[in-house]
Design a protein around this motif. Structure first.
Motif: not given
Length: 132
Positions: A12-23
């Motif tokens: 998923x993009x932006x990767x730097x966003x989806x790399x942190x935390x949980x959904x």
């Protein structure tokens, strides 16, 4: 809600966003997306208004007004500012939801509100000065 571990990397993009935390709960993510789209609609409306105001100069060249051009430019710039900051607002809100942090304070709302009030004053002045 954490993403299921399928063994493949998260694309998923932006990767730097989806790399942190949980959904977060999907309802909150979708509400955040609707807010982003509302800002985009607002920016389109502002830009259309700017183009419309400047079109009056083209239709009536004998009554063309520099104030009308200034008003059109201000509306266009407000639309550009709104669209340029909408994605950043979406991303900071999404990051806050993913990391269980407080939601960011609105920065665009007051700026846009005061900016449009100033543009309204210019429009009133244009009407009073030119009578158009």
């Amino acid at each position: 809600m954490a993403p299921q571990d399928t063994g493949s990397p998260d694309r998923r993009w932006p990767r730097r966003l989806f790399a942190v935390g949980s959904d977060p709960d999907p309802r909150f993510t979708l509400a955040n997306e609707r807010t982003f789209l509302a800002w985009i609609r607002t920016s389109l409306a502002l830009m259309a208004a700017g183009v419309g105001v400047e079109a009056l100069n083209a239709v009536t060249p004998d009554q063309s007004s520099p104030l009308r051009t200034v008003l059109a430019i201000l509306l266009l710039l407000a639309g550009v500012l709104c669209s340029a900051t909408a994605f950043g607002r979406w991303m900071t809100t999404e990051r806050a939801m993913r990391t269980n942090a407080s939601l960011p304070a609105p920065r665009l709302g007051p700026l846009l509100g005061y900016g449009l009030a100033a543009i309204g004053v210019v429009a009133c002045a244009l009407l009073l000065i030119t009578g158009i």
